[in-house]
Design an enzyme around this catalytic site. Structure first.
Site, PDB file in Angstrom:
ATOM      1  N   GLU B  49     -16.226 -49.253   8.774  1.00 15.60           N
ATOM      2  CA  GLU B  49     -17.485 -48.572   8.508  1.00 15.60           C
ATOM      3  C   GLU B  49     -17.192 -47.087   8.505  1.00 15.60           C
ATOM      4  O   GLU B  49     -16.830 -46.517   9.535  1.00 15.60           O
ATOM      5  CB  GLU B  49     -18.499 -48.870   9.616  1.00 15.60           C
ATOM      6  CG  GLU B  49     -19.229 -50.165   9.426  1.00 15.60           C
ATOM      7  CD  GLU B  49     -20.330 -50.333  10.461  1.00 15.60           C
ATOM      8  OE1 GLU B  49     -20.652 -49.361  11.165  1.00 15.60           O
ATOM      9  OE2 GLU B  49     -20.858 -51.445  10.558  1.00 15.60           O
ATOM     10  N   ASP B  60     -28.799 -42.867  16.328  1.00 13.40           N
ATOM     11  CA  ASP B  60     -27.555 -42.749  17.094  1.00 13.40           C
ATOM     12  C   ASP B  60     -27.741 -42.125  18.461  1.00 13.40           C
ATOM     13  O   ASP B  60     -28.540 -41.210  18.646  1.00 13.40           O
ATOM     14  CB  ASP B  60     -26.536 -41.923  16.295  1.00 13.40           C
ATOM     15  CG  ASP B  60     -25.956 -42.727  15.144  1.00 13.40           C
ATOM     16  OD1 ASP B  60     -25.363 -43.787  15.420  1.00 13.40           O
ATOM     17  OD2 ASP B  60     -26.115 -42.312  13.983  1.00 13.40           O
ATOM     18  N   TYR B 174     -26.194 -56.989   8.767  1.00 14.84           N
ATOM     19  CA  TYR B 174     -25.797 -56.331  10.015  1.00 14.84           C
ATOM     20  C   TYR B 174     -26.958 -56.460  10.989  1.00 14.84           C
ATOM     21  O   TYR B 174     -28.019 -55.893  10.766  1.00 14.84           O
ATOM     22  CB  TYR B 174     -25.492 -54.867   9.694  1.00 14.84           C
ATOM     23  CG  TYR B 174     -24.979 -54.005  10.832  1.00 14.84           C
ATOM     24  CD1 TYR B 174     -25.495 -54.091  12.124  1.00 14.84           C
ATOM     25  CD2 TYR B 174     -23.980 -53.071  10.599  1.00 14.84           C
ATOM     26  CE1 TYR B 174     -25.017 -53.295  13.147  1.00 14.84           C
ATOM     27  CE2 TYR B 174     -23.496 -52.255  11.617  1.00 14.84           C
ATOM     28  CZ  TYR B 174     -24.025 -52.373  12.886  1.00 14.84           C
ATOM     29  OH  TYR B 174     -23.566 -51.569  13.896  1.00 14.84           O
TER      30      TYR B 174
END
Ligand SMILES: Cc1ncc(COP(=O)(O)O)c(C=O)c1O
Lengths: 404, 265
Positions: B49, B60, B174
């Site tokens: 990735e 994040d 994902y």
């Protein structure tokens, strides 16, 4: 750039929901709760009662005789959101959203704040309803709006400093979104402007639409006609949308949004998303597609404004639509012009506006003398200037030692 | 068959989960990122990735935020990530997934991005803050260029959304193991397995699981029910702790420990 759509939550091509998947369900839950509340008369009654008895609505529409005279005799009226409980328009939206949080059974409230007014209003309604409250605030904003930090703490809220990025409003929103992703089960994110993913821009606008509804009726009552123009400052855009919304069908009424011109037109020195050559263009930030100050590669630019509440790189998506359609006009006022306007309003009318609202006053000072002799305008005084006294004292040399 | 499909089929034949490490492109430098990427491929990564740094990474945690800041401070942008992909592709058949926030892709231009990504040898793209409902033009551009679109599935996604996410995804899906931003955690969230099982009922695509996986014992647990194991923060941290000259070796050593754990035994 993005296909126009008639999907809910879209304003022409703008708006939408650009969030990590985790937040989609909480957003849908919120949208459903808002839909149900709107259809439930008891919600409207309870909100109206709180707005009247707790927040102090309706706010006056004050004729400003000395400012009017100074601007050549055109009639200038002030919509007095500064007189609301907590000192700014922000409480309109906070009361609406806290009622929704209650309906959803969420006992923990998080919010971001720039100038601290939204944080104070959030802390206030949380105290009133007995809810846990966490407010994210950029470290730079905590310094320049220290009075509001103390107010939030006095009200029982926890203020969390955000030291990342530009350490201002944008970074506080990032941190609030991260908190929400982690705690969306029991937490409501009480977003403070017409920003973010659907349903926020629509919902927050609706909660502030009372500003324009009142102002329109009050102006008609006073003058027997509609004003030529409305002038409001635009950070995220909630006080401006609140004032503009009731007037959207009145095509003869000019809508003027005033952005933060900061210290200059170069990217990084201002927060004027619509300024020609200023670096603003359509993009996605923090959940919505709107104008964004950014570099060519799509990285979000730093911004500057003397007023923390306007110091933000994007703008509510409905403003982007009003801008592109030409229904509203957007201009910028600089730090210096806002400071001067603040002083002008204080000296001529005995009203100290928030530095944010002073940007709207600055545009009025420039524009009104050029308008027709019988013209009338409404300026939205979105908040009062107490929180800015530290900056005002320094910049306008008001301390004892400066006077000698 | 796409490279991602091949990779997952091979991993399944070998009775293991695919190993999918994340690195932030340009941290600590572009040159180091190339070395790290190649070393990770060498150490057993199936798919890399390539994280495109972004100024406002709302999904994040602090570790990847800081890595993004270090990369941005050197001027690293999406175009540099594409160039890195091109250099990796010249030397390795490893799967390449661009991992970005949406705005850099939007500003690059959707069609131009998809074409350039494929030309650089990328196999797919994941835009963290783009959901299928908003991705019409993006998916059309990717499809036309032959770039796989991977979407996120979350513990909060109801079954109808999982079906839509499966239908919009190409290559694999994902899944996010827990509520929250990226960051290393001590355990695998209890709901992760249930989410993968719910998603299995909606799609036949391979399912990778990420967010929070940092140790071999977690990778082993995840490999028992998911087709791919994503490791991000813990690897970024291992790389950040090493001196720049040792970053690739540190990353590879960390990954080898996980690779063994991905064997389902
Ligand atoms: C008094 C006042 N006016 C205006 C603003 C800007 O927000 P908006 O554009 O959403 O009205 C703020 C924000 O903090 C504020 O405190």
């Amino acid at each position: 750039m993005s296909p126009a759509s008639t999907r809910p939550g879209r304003f022409g091509p703008y708006g939408g929901r650009y969030v990590p998947e985790t937040l989609v369900h909480p957003l849908e839950e919120l949208a459903a709760a808002y839909r149900e509340a709107k259809a439930d008369p008891s919600f409207g009654i309870e909100l109206e009662k709180l707005l009247r008895d707790y927040a102090g609505r309706p706010t006056p529409l004050t004729f400003a005789p000395r400012l009017s005279a100074a601007l050549g005799g055109r009639k200038v009226y002030l919509k007095r959101e500064d007189l609301l409980h907590t000192g700014a328009h922000k409480i309109n939206n906070c009361l609406g959203q806290v009622l929704l949080a209650q309906r959803m059974g969420k006992r923990r409230i998080i919010a971001e704040t720039g100038a601290g007014q939204h944080g104070v209003a959030t802390a206030t309604v949380c105290a009133r309803f007995g809810l846990e409250c966490v407010v994210y605030m950029g470290a730079e904003d905590m310094e320049r709006q220290a009075l509001n930090v103390a107010r939030m703490r006095l009200l029982g809220a926890e203020v969390r400093a955000v030291a990342s990025g530009s350490r201002t409003l944008k970074d506080a929103i990032n941190e609030a979104m991260r908190d929400w992703v982690a705690h969306c089960g029991d937490t409501h994110y009480l977003l403070g402007s017409v920003l973010g993913a659907d349903p926020y821009p629509t919902m927050v606008r609706d909660f502030h639409a009372c500003i324009g509804r009142e102002a329109r009726a009050q102006y008609l009552q006073a003058e027997g006609r509609l004003p030529e123009a409305l002038i409001a400052c635009v950070g995220g855009g909630s006080n401006a949308m609140g004032l503009f919304y009731a007037f959207l069908p009145d095509k003869q009424v000019k809508l003027i949004g005033v952005e933060a011109g900061g210290k200059g037109n170069e990217l990084g020195l201002h927060a004027a998303r619509f300024a020609p050559g200023g670096g603003g263009s359509p993009g996605v930030l923090q959940g919505t597609f709107s104008y964004v100050l950014q570099d060519a590669a799509g990285q979000i630019a730093l911004t500057h404004s003397i007023s923390a509440g306007l110091d933000y790189p994007s703008i509510g998506p409905e403003h982007a639509q009003l801008h592109d359609e030409g229904r509203a006009e957007y201009v910028a006022a600089s730090d210096a012009e806002a400071l001067a306007a603040c002083q002008t309003l204080a000296r001529l009318e005995g009203i100290i506006p928030a530095l944010e609202s002073a940007h709207a006053v600055a545009e009025a000072c420039r524009r009104v003398p050029r308008m027709a002799a019988d013209a009338g305008v409404i300026i939205n005084i979105s908040g009062r200037g107490d929180k800015d006294m530290g900056i005002l004292a320094r910049e306008l040399k008001l301390a004892d030692g400066d006077r000698g | 068959m796409s490279r991602f499909a091949d990779i997952f089929a091979t991993a399944r034949r070998e009775h293991r989960a695919a190993l999918i490490p994340y690195l932030t492109v340009g941290d600590p430098s572009l040159a180091a990122s190339l070395e790290i990427a190649l070393a990770l491929a060498e150490a057993g990564a199936d798919i890399l990735e390539l994280g495109v740094p972004f100024s406002d990474p709302v999904a994040d945690g602090p570790v990847i935020q800081a890595a993004s800041q270090r990369a941005l401070a050197q001027g690293v942008r999406l175009a540099d990530a594409l160039e890195l992909a091109r250099q990796v592709r010249q030397r390795s058949p490893v799967g390449l997934l661009l991992f970005s926030y949406y705005n850099p892709i939007l500003q690059y231009g959707l069609e131009r991005f998809a074409r350039d990504a494929v030309a650089a040898g990328c196999d797919g793209v994941l835009a963290v803050d783009l959901i299928p409902e908003e991705a019409g033009a993006y998916r059309a551009a990717a499809e036309a260029a032959g770039l796989d679109t991977v979407f996120l599935a979350a513990p909060t996604s109801p079954d109808e959304r999982l079906a839509a996410i499966g239908a919009a995804s190409r290559g694999f899906v994902y899944t996010v193991s827990r509520l929250g931003v990226t960051g290393a955690r001590a355990t695998v969230a209890p709901g992760a397995k249930e989410l993968v099982e719910r998603l299995r009922r909606q799609t036949r695509l391979p399912i990778a699981l990420g967010f929070g996986i940092s140790q071999p014992v977690q990778a082993r647990a995840v490999a028992a029910f998911a087709d791919g194991v994503v490791v991000g923060t813990a690897l970024v941290e291992a790389i950040a702790r090493a001196p720049e000259a040792g970053a690739a070796a540190a990353g590879a050593a960390f990954l080898r420990g996980l690779r063994a754990a991905c064997e389902m035994g």
